[in-house]
Design a protein around this motif. Structure first.
Motif, PDB file in Angstrom:
ATOM      1  N   THR A 186     -48.939 -20.950-132.643  1.00  0.00           N
ATOM      2  CA  THR A 186     -49.942 -21.034-131.592  1.00  0.00           C
ATOM      3  C   THR A 186     -51.245 -20.364-132.014  1.00  0.00           C
ATOM      4  OG1 THR A 186     -48.152 -20.887-130.003  1.00  0.00           O
ATOM      5  CG2 THR A 186     -50.360 -20.540-129.168  1.00  0.00           C
ATOM      6  N   ARG A 187     -51.093 -19.169-132.577  1.00  0.00           N
ATOM      7  CA  ARG A 187     -52.270 -18.408-132.974  1.00  0.00           C
ATOM      8  C   ARG A 187     -53.160 -19.218-133.916  1.00  0.00           C
ATOM      9  NH1 ARG A 187     -52.963 -12.641-134.016  1.00  0.00           N
ATOM     10  NH2 ARG A 187     -52.144 -12.688-131.931  1.00  0.00           N
TER      11      ARG A 187
ATOM     12  N   ILE B  47     -54.856 -22.110-132.030  1.00  0.00           N
ATOM     13  CA  ILE B  47     -55.957 -21.604-131.211  1.00  0.00           C
ATOM     14  C   ILE B  47     -57.178 -21.318-132.083  1.00  0.00           C
ATOM     15  CG2 ILE B  47     -56.694 -19.604-129.848  1.00  0.00           C
ATOM     16  CD1 ILE B  47     -53.950 -19.602-128.545  1.00  0.00           C
TER      17      ILE B  47
ATOM     18  N   PHE C 170     -47.866 -18.735-116.155  1.00  0.00           N
ATOM     19  CA  PHE C 170     -48.229 -18.884-117.559  1.00  0.00           C
ATOM     20  C   PHE C 170     -49.600 -18.349-117.917  1.00  0.00           C
ATOM     21  CE2 PHE C 170     -45.450 -22.591-116.585  1.00  0.00           C
ATOM     22  CZ  PHE C 170     -44.335 -22.119-117.264  1.00  0.00           C
TER      23      PHE C 170
ATOM     24  N   LEU D  49     -52.136 -12.088-116.228  1.00  0.00           N
ATOM     25  CA  LEU D  49     -51.454 -10.813-116.424  1.00  0.00           C
ATOM     26  C   LEU D  49     -51.702 -10.016-115.141  1.00  0.00           C
ATOM     27  CD1 LEU D  49     -52.900 -10.113-119.971  1.00  0.00           C
ATOM     28  CD2 LEU D  49     -50.739 -11.228-119.425  1.00  0.00           C
TER      29      LEU D  49
ATOM     30  N   LEU E 270     -52.742  -6.209-115.219  1.00  0.00           N
ATOM     31  CA  LEU E 270     -53.830  -5.812-116.097  1.00  0.00           C
ATOM     32  C   LEU E 270     -55.171  -6.209-115.475  1.00  0.00           C
ATOM     33  CD1 LEU E 270     -52.424  -6.489-119.667  1.00  0.00           C
ATOM     34  CD2 LEU E 270     -52.141  -4.538-118.180  1.00  0.00           C
TER      35      LEU E 270
ATOM     36  N   THR F 188     -57.055 -14.412-124.568  1.00  0.00           N
ATOM     37  CA  THR F 188     -57.094 -15.420-125.624  1.00  0.00           C
ATOM     38  C   THR F 188     -58.299 -15.231-126.545  1.00  0.00           C
ATOM     39  OG1 THR F 188     -58.231 -16.838-124.080  1.00  0.00           O
ATOM     40  CG2 THR F 188     -55.869 -17.198-124.332  1.00  0.00           C
TER      41      THR F 188
ATOM     42  N   LEU G 189     -53.350  -4.216-126.663  1.00  0.00           N
ATOM     43  CA  LEU G 189     -53.584  -5.252-125.659  1.00  0.00           C
ATOM     44  C   LEU G 189     -52.435  -6.262-125.680  1.00  0.00           C
ATOM     45  CD1 LEU G 189     -55.499  -6.447-123.546  1.00  0.00           C
ATOM     46  CD2 LEU G 189     -56.645  -7.679-125.374  1.00  0.00           C
ATOM     47  N   GLU G 190     -51.997  -6.589-126.889  1.00  0.00           N
ATOM     48  CA  GLU G 190     -50.916  -7.568-127.017  1.00  0.00           C
ATOM     49  C   GLU G 190     -49.640  -7.079-126.345  1.00  0.00           C
ATOM     50  OE1 GLU G 190     -50.293  -8.691-131.060  1.00  0.00           O
ATOM     51  OE2 GLU G 190     -52.242  -9.682-131.240  1.00  0.00           O
TER      52      GLU G 190
ATOM     53  N   LYS H 224     -49.322  -4.794-124.026  1.00  0.00           N
ATOM     54  CA  LYS H 224     -49.491  -4.703-122.574  1.00  0.00           C
ATOM     55  C   LYS H 224     -49.356  -6.086-121.951  1.00  0.00           C
ATOM     56  CE  LYS H 224     -53.296  -2.083-122.555  1.00  0.00           C
ATOM     57  NZ  LYS H 224     -54.492  -1.442-122.024  1.00  0.00           N
ATOM     58  N   ALA H 225     -49.943  -7.078-122.617  1.00  0.00           N
ATOM     59  CA  ALA H 225     -49.853  -8.452-122.108  1.00  0.00           C
ATOM     60  C   ALA H 225     -48.401  -8.919-122.104  1.00  0.00           C
ATOM     61  CB  ALA H 225     -50.715  -9.383-122.955  1.00  0.00           C
TER      62      ALA H 225
ATOM     63  N   ASP I  99     -46.529  -7.475-119.260  1.00  0.00           N
ATOM     64  CA  ASP I  99     -46.936  -7.913-117.933  1.00  0.00           C
ATOM     65  C   ASP I  99     -46.543  -9.362-117.673  1.00  0.00           C
ATOM     66  OD1 ASP I  99     -47.992  -7.092-115.557  1.00  0.00           O
ATOM     67  OD2 ASP I  99     -49.982  -7.891-115.975  1.00  0.00           O
ATOM     68  N   ASN I 100     -46.653 -10.203-118.677  1.00  0.00           N
ATOM     69  CA  ASN I 100     -46.283 -11.618-118.497  1.00  0.00           C
ATOM     70  C   ASN I 100     -45.998 -12.216-119.865  1.00  0.00           C
ATOM     71  OD1 ASN I 100     -46.033 -14.311-117.957  1.00  0.00           O
ATOM     72  ND2 ASN I 100     -47.768 -14.404-116.553  1.00  0.00           N
TER      73      ASN I 100
ATOM     74  N   GLU J 278     -44.520 -14.864-120.837  1.00  0.00           N
ATOM     75  CA  GLU J 278     -44.802 -16.293-121.000  1.00  0.00           C
ATOM     76  C   GLU J 278     -46.291 -16.522-121.279  1.00  0.00           C
ATOM     77  OE1 GLU J 278     -42.933 -19.793-121.373  1.00  0.00           O
ATOM     78  OE2 GLU J 278     -42.020 -17.863-120.955  1.00  0.00           O
ATOM     79  N   ALA J 279     -47.135 -15.835-120.528  1.00  0.00           N
ATOM     80  CA  ALA J 279     -48.572 -15.982-120.736  1.00  0.00           C
ATOM     81  C   ALA J 279     -48.961 -15.473-122.118  1.00  0.00           C
ATOM     82  CB  ALA J 279     -49.348 -15.235-119.657  1.00  0.00           C
ATOM     83  N   ALA J 280     -48.328 -14.391-122.548  1.00  0.00           N
ATOM     84  CA  ALA J 280     -48.637 -13.829-123.862  1.00  0.00           C
ATOM     85  C   ALA J 280     -48.268 -14.829-124.958  1.00  0.00           C
ATOM     86  CB  ALA J 280     -47.881 -12.519-124.058  1.00  0.00           C
ATOM     87  N   ARG J 281     -47.114 -15.429-124.807  1.00  0.00           N
ATOM     88  CA  ARG J 281     -46.634 -16.367-125.819  1.00  0.00           C
ATOM     89  C   ARG J 281     -47.586 -17.561-125.930  1.00  0.00           C
ATOM     90  NH1 ARG J 281     -43.032 -20.676-126.142  1.00  0.00           N
ATOM     91  NH2 ARG J 281     -43.149 -20.932-123.897  1.00  0.00           N
ATOM     92  N   ILE J 282     -47.989 -18.076-124.782  1.00  0.00           N
ATOM     93  CA  ILE J 282     -48.847 -19.252-124.796  1.00  0.00           C
ATOM     94  C   ILE J 282     -50.238 -18.930-125.336  1.00  0.00           C
ATOM     95  CG2 ILE J 282     -50.066 -20.802-123.199  1.00  0.00           C
ATOM     96  CD1 ILE J 282     -47.459 -21.157-121.767  1.00  0.00           C
ATOM     97  N   SER J 283     -50.636 -17.655-125.231  1.00  0.00           N
ATOM     98  CA  SER J 283     -51.951 -17.291-125.763  1.00  0.00           C
ATOM     99  C   SER J 283     -51.888 -17.023-127.255  1.00  0.00           C
ATOM    100  CB  SER J 283     -52.494 -16.048-125.085  1.00  0.00           C
ATOM    101  OG  SER J 283     -52.080 -16.008-123.781  1.00  0.00           O
ATOM    102  N   GLY J 284     -50.743 -17.229-127.858  1.00  0.00           N
ATOM    103  CA  GLY J 284     -50.668 -17.101-129.306  1.00  0.00           C
ATOM    104  C   GLY J 284     -50.268 -15.729-129.795  1.00  0.00           C
ATOM    105  N   ILE J 285     -49.785 -14.867-128.899  1.00  0.00           N
ATOM    106  CA  ILE J 285     -49.330 -13.557-129.342  1.00  0.00           C
ATOM    107  C   ILE J 285     -47.948 -13.694-129.966  1.00  0.00           C
ATOM    108  CG2 ILE J 285     -48.567 -11.291-128.521  1.00  0.00           C
ATOM    109  CD1 ILE J 285     -50.812 -11.499-126.426  1.00  0.00           C
ATOM    110  N   ASP J 286     -47.767 -13.066-131.116  1.00  0.00           N
ATOM    111  CA  ASP J 286     -46.486 -13.157-131.804  1.00  0.00           C
ATOM    112  C   ASP J 286     -45.519 -12.169-131.156  1.00  0.00           C
ATOM    113  OD1 ASP J 286     -44.352 -13.331-133.504  1.00  0.00           O
ATOM    114  OD2 ASP J 286     -45.591 -13.413-135.313  1.00  0.00           O
TER     115      ASP J 286
END
Ligand code: ATP
Ligand code: MG
Lengths: 505, 352
Positions: A329-330, A333, A347, A350, A353, A362, B222-223, B225-226, B229-230, B232-240
């Motif tokens: 994904t990274r 993006i 999805f 946060l 936060l 992102t 930040l990664e 913390k994300a 907190d969520n 699924e959102a972290a994964r979709i934003s490209g966080i490993d």
């Protein structure tokens, strides 16, 4: 004869840190009426209803039921007064069944009598023509079906007053019709309904009275027969909104290099079933490709496969000529792809936060506000402030946790987030769900502006009018297959037909 | 009459503070009852304990001594818990740190000046390696880390037993399961008159601010913390998310390992069976009370360590049994932790 109101809220005020959510609001509900509550995102609609439902304590003001002053300090109190509420964001437990979810909120005895609850569900389903299988798990249901579960759950409490907070933003036109039938039936039985919506047509067609809120104040209470849509817009926003969409005539871009090429894509969903079944399409820069279809027909899985968040089991994806099939994904993006997911709470956001951190999610890799390892929050501050202005996000400040933003403002936050970088490809799901008219126009204009900058856009939406208005090309997704393909102008009826075509297997 | 719990929709700061204070008062009252049952005047008991803990340099210094291992473990846990990675294995990681450091102290032939730094490094690696197993199982095969880290605690304890009863048992120690004393150059200096091994204390303070920085200023912070907190959102934003949960687990293991070095080289000067009286478990509490904020967690560690010391003092000067002390500490913690929950609710009594 003057009908005495069933519920009267008088001079209700509510302040949150740095915002006045409600300022001396009067609201009344008559027995047997459907009362629409309109207002911009952040106008205070949800807050007012949460106060009536005992979830928030007003700073001042009184509530009368049948002329008697009442003190509603918890949802339990509200339910005792026969008030039920369906929330803007669902509150169901994913891993439990419909039956268990409903039992969870009603059964007071230690041993749950499932048969009795099931009987109740059946009775309500029949009375209002509203069917869901009590045995299915929540995660197996579409958003529209979950909405039904929430409504049935509320009705199980034998309510006289039902509050629906934006029930239709997640429903398909057919489901909306079903819901309206049920609401009409309830009205006939003397139940009263408060109905929050951003769709003015709905408010005008179903309600008996409309209360309009603006920035925490009541602007007026009107009868739908006495107003036009544009009157309502003016009341809500304080000015007229002219949506300036000049979608140029579709020009074939096909001599260009394609931005996205998808070939014979097969993707599975979380349940391990085929979700996308052999889809192929091409997108050129400067085009908007609309993907029409009812949510749950493979849209999310397709989008996630495109951004590398879901495994492609067969087929090929190329973005900017690079093979991105099953890439990280990274890395995808980094090619300049922005994704705005369909279910913002699950999805996108946060919740605990801050607004800043949500906007950064992102974008923290952007060299403008980060170094190798660290994030430069200071230099992002101005970017964030500008985004808040540009997208008209109502928030007390940048440190506010996202969960305190109103539903529409969360959606704006997600869109703003994808505008930070200069994207080359935007994949966006239901971008305007839950947004007020002014903001819908703002988002549409933004999409057109991006398109004119040669950005390619994949617009996934349940809102057919939106798709037709914006798209250069349209494909229709049904059970993971492409059942319709339109280039240039398309007729709404043609697309709608393709959406309901039976898929041959 | 029915007593009901209702979810509180809004909580003011004052309410939070009031609930906290009330919970401590209630805890002290109930312990008072226990004192009375054991035939001790509760006022006398409290005055002895309080003056023991806070009325003498010894008491205060001991609070600091014990806050070092608790703080180090707690700090690492805060990092892991921020990412919602539930490491329960600090105690085992601490023991592994101590074992690795002991090897350096007793069995390596490193030059003397390098011994102490190498011990810290080895201890860090020991804890880290121990945490890698559950971390790997979690990110690769989605095996629940709570179970694995807990099991790893028992394995490390058995490994320690094995070493102390055989290969590493000291020469001049008769049959005690302990190693020989560390040579002078493998011991940490202390503040004179106390057992405060200040190099570890300084390390703890530096690490607190380092982790504060990591959480609030870095991409990695930040990664995680994300993620917490969520996910699924972290994964979709490209966080490993795989890599990051591996990293937080390893760092938290490494910090517990350092705590083990401190205990071996700064307090015991050898490896013993009871190298950790459960520090790794106790450290979970300050991490929670402190809301995973490193500085607050450090303060909360001091509080928990004061409970430890107060217990010891009660044991010595009031002649209470160790079991009873544990009961007291347990009572206080249960009250505090339930207050954590109660803050979100209010009690309502309905008369029917
Ligand atoms: N718990 C809270 N803490 C702080 N601010 C809040 C909280 N809840 C709501 N607000 C603020 O109060 C205002 C009104 O919010 P509300 O949710 O009532 O809006 P709304 O009319 O329902 O909007 P939408 O159409 O976007 O759902 C917003 O500015 C919001 O940010
Ligand atoms: Mg709302």
């Amino acid at each position: 004869m003057i009908t005495k109101p069933l519920i009267k809220m008088e001079k209700v005020s509510k302040k949150f840190p740095n915002v006045i959510a409600l300022d001396n609001v009067d609201f009344s509900l008559i027995k047997g009426e459907i009362h629409a509550l309109l207002g911009e995102n952040g106008a205070g609609k949800t807050t007012l209803m949460k106060i009536l439902f005992g979830m928030l304590k007003p700073d001042s003001g009184t509530i009368y039921i049948n002329g008697k002053k009442v003190n509603i300090t918890s949802p339990r109190d509200a339910m005792q007064h026969k008030i039920g509420m369906v929330h803007q964001h669902f509150m169901l437990v994913d891993s439990l069944t419909v039956l268990e979810n409903i039992a969870l909120s009603y059964e007071k005895k230690p041993i749950i009598d499932y048969n009795e609850i099931e009987k109740k569900i059946k009775e309500i389903s029949e009375r209002y023509n509203f069917y869901v299988d009590p045995k299915s798990k929540i995660w197996q249901l579409s958003v529209g079906e979950q909405q039904k579960v929430e409504i049935i759950k509320a009705l199980c409490g034998d309510v006289d007053v039902l509050i629906l907070d934006e029930p239709t933003s997640v429903l398909t036109p057919i489901e909306v019709e079903e819901l309206f039938k049920a609401l009409n039936a309830m009205r006939k039985q003397g139940k009263s309904i408060i109905f929050i919506t951003h769709k003015l047509d709905e408010a005008i067609s179903i309600s008996d009275r409309i209360t309009v809120l603006r920035k925490g104040k009541v602007v007026g209470v009107v009868k739908p027969s006495e107003v036009t849509k544009s009157d309502l817009v003016k009341m809500m926003v304080g000015r007229e909104i002219a949506e300036m969409i000049n979608k140029d005539k579709y020009k074939s871009n096909e001599n260009n290099i394609p931005l996205v090429e998808v070939e014979n894509l097969v993707v599975f969903n979380d349940r391990g079933l085929v979700a996308v079944n052999g889809a192929s399409f091409v997108l050129y820069p400067g085009e908007i490709l609309g993907i029409a279809g009812i949510t749950g027909n493979g849209q999310r899985e397709l989008a996630e496969a495109l951004i590398g968040a879901r495994r492609v089991s067969h087929g090929k994806i190329k973005i900017l000529g690079i093979n991105t099939t099953n890439k990280k994904t990274r890395d995808i993006i980094k090619l300049g792809v922005s994704y705005i997911p369909e279910d913002r709470i699950r999805f996108g956001i946060l919740p605990n936060l801050s607004v800043t951190e949500n906007l950064l999610l992102t974008n923290y890799d952007d060299p403008r506000f980060s170094r190798k390892l660290t994030v430069n929050y200071h230099s992002f501050r101005n970017v964030a402030l500008n985004l808040i202005k540009e997208f008209n996000i109502v928030t007390p400040n940048l440190q506010t946790p996202a969960k305190f933003l109103s539903g529409g403002n969360l959606q704006k936050l997600l869109i703003a987030r994808s505008a930070v970088k200069e994207p080359k490809l935007i994949i966006v799901s239901n971008p305007t769900s839950g947004l007020d008219v002014a903001t819908v126009a703002l988002v549409h204009e933004w999409l057109i502006r991006m398109k004119k900058k040669n950005v390619g856009i994949i617009l996934i939406s349940e809102d057919l009018e939106e798709i037709i208005k914006l798209s250069d090309k349209i494909i229709v997704l049904k059970e993971g297959k492409i059942t319709g393909n339109f280039v240039g102008e398309a007729k709404i009826t043609e697309v709608a037909t393709a959406m309901t075509t039976k898929v041959s297997t | 009459m029915r007593v009901k719990l209702e979810k509180r929709v809004q909580i003011s700061k004052y309410e939070i503070i009031a609930v906290r204070i009330a919970s401590i008062v209630l805890a002290l009252l109930s312990i008072g009852l226990l004192f009375i049952v054991s035939g001790i005047d509760p006022f006398y008991a409290y005055s002895v304990i309080l003056s023991g803990v806070f009325g003498s340099t010894f008491g205060i210094s001991e609070v600091i001594v014990k806050s070092i291992p608790i703080g180090l473990c707690s700090l690492g846990l805060s990092l892991a818990y921020t990412a919602k990675v539930w490491n329960i294995g600090s105690d085992g990681q601490l023991i592994m740190g101590a074992i690795f450091a002991t090897w350096v102290a007793l069995f390596s032939n490193f030059p003397q000046v390098l011994i102490l730094p190498s011990m810290f490094l080895a201890g860090f690696i020991g804890g880290l390696v121990w945490a890698t197993v559950p971390a790997f199982l979690k990110s690769k095969y989605n095996v629940n880390e709570v179970i694995v880290t807990l099991m790893m605690n028992y394995i490390s304890l058995n490994l320690l037993d094995y070493l102390l009863s055989g290969p590493w048992r000291g020469h001049g120690v008769f049959n005690y399961p302990i190693t020989d004393e560390f040579p002078k150059f493998a011991r940490l200096p202390s503040i004179p008159g106390t057992r405060i091994h200040y190099p570890t204390l300084i390390l703890l303070i530096l690490l607190t601010f380092l982790i504060l920085f990591v959480m609030n200023r870095t991409k990695f912070g930040l990664e995680i913390k994300a993620m917490g907190d969520n996910l699924e959102a972290a994964r979709i934003s490209g966080i490993d998310t795989f890599k990051n949960s591996l990293i937080v687990m390893m760092i938290s293991g490494g910090l517990a390992g350092i705590a083990g070095v401190g205990e071996a080289a700064g307090i015991q000067y050898r490896l013993i069976r009871n190298i950790s009286p459960g520090y790794g478990y106790s450290a979970i509490i300050p991490a929670w009370i402190g809301g995973f904020n490193p500085v607050v967690v450090l303060v909360a560690s001091l509080f928990v360590s004061a409970l430890f010391v107060g217990g010891n003092i009660a044991k010595v000067s009031l002649g209470l049994s160790y079991g009873l002390i544990n009961v007291f500490n347990g009572v206080i913690l249960i009250f505090l932790i339930s207050s954590e929950y109660l803050v979100g609710y209010r009690v309502r009594i309905e008369w029917t």
